[in-house]
Write a protein that holds these residues in place. Structure first.
Motif: not given
Length: 212
Positions: A135-140, A166-176, A179-186
């Protein structure tokens, strides 16, 4: 009663998504629908997808759902899953096709030269199976989900947002990769929460409660 629309544009079996949401949202109305009016009237919208991006964009337009998706993404809690995440962006290398342009950035393919594990072993494309989501940071939407929890992936392409905010999370597979994005209601994820056991159900439960 909360109503949840799962947008059906003919790309993939959406029943597993519907069953998972029904499991975490008893008493709520969960509808798999290709009717723009039903999408517009729903309280929350889920935008899944699987297959090739050009096919998904074509089928979305053939069913007259583009405006319904744009309106929902602008106005109510909105969850994109897999291709449903990728379609939110400007452009995809898969077929060199334009996306919906809701989020700035591109969808790119895993580069064969980068597909090496830490021990030097060659990694396969598509990226298929369980992997850690950092996770890139806290989010509900992450409530009750430990950082580094494992989710289930099946994909050869991933999003590269123009805005790192907008990056909400990252995952490593060969590179980072994002794997999740967030902005306002999205909120949108590359992995499949409906196939991700307890952690996936928790994410879907958080979506039902989320009040952006």
């Amino acid at each position: 009663m909360t109503t949840v629309a799962i947008i059906d544009y003919g790309m993939g079996n959406l029943r597993s998504v519907a069953k998972a949401i029904e499991h975490v949202a008893p008493g709520h109305l969960v509808q798999v629908t290709s009717d723009p009016a039903v999408v517009a009237a729903s309280d929350r919208v889920v935008f899944p997808g699987q297959g090739a991006m050009p096919d998904c964009m074509r089928e979305l337009d053939l069913r007259g759902l583009r405006t319904a998706v744009l309106d929902a993404a602008a106005s109510k809690p909105f969850l994109g899953i897999c291709i449903g995440q990728q379609m939110l962006f400007d452009h995809s290398e898969e077929g060199e096709v334009a996306g919906l342009g809701i989020l700035a950035g591109n969808v790119i393919r895993f580069r064969e030269a980068e597909m090496l594990a830490a021990d030097g072993a060659r990694l396969k494309v598509p990226h298929m199976g369980w992997n850690e989501v950092w996770q890139a940071g806290p989010h509900p939407m992450w409530d009750g989900i430990p950082d580094g929890e494992r989710f289930y992936f099946v994909h050869s392409y991933f999003v590269a947002p123009a805005d790192e905010a907008v990056v909400a999370a990252q995952t490593a597979y060969g590179r980072r990769f994002t794997s999740a994005v967030a902005r306002a209601n999205i909120f949108a994820v590359q992995f499949h929460p409906e196939k991700s056991a307890h952690a996936g159900l928790r994410l879907l439960s958080n979506f039902i409660r989320w009040a952006p």
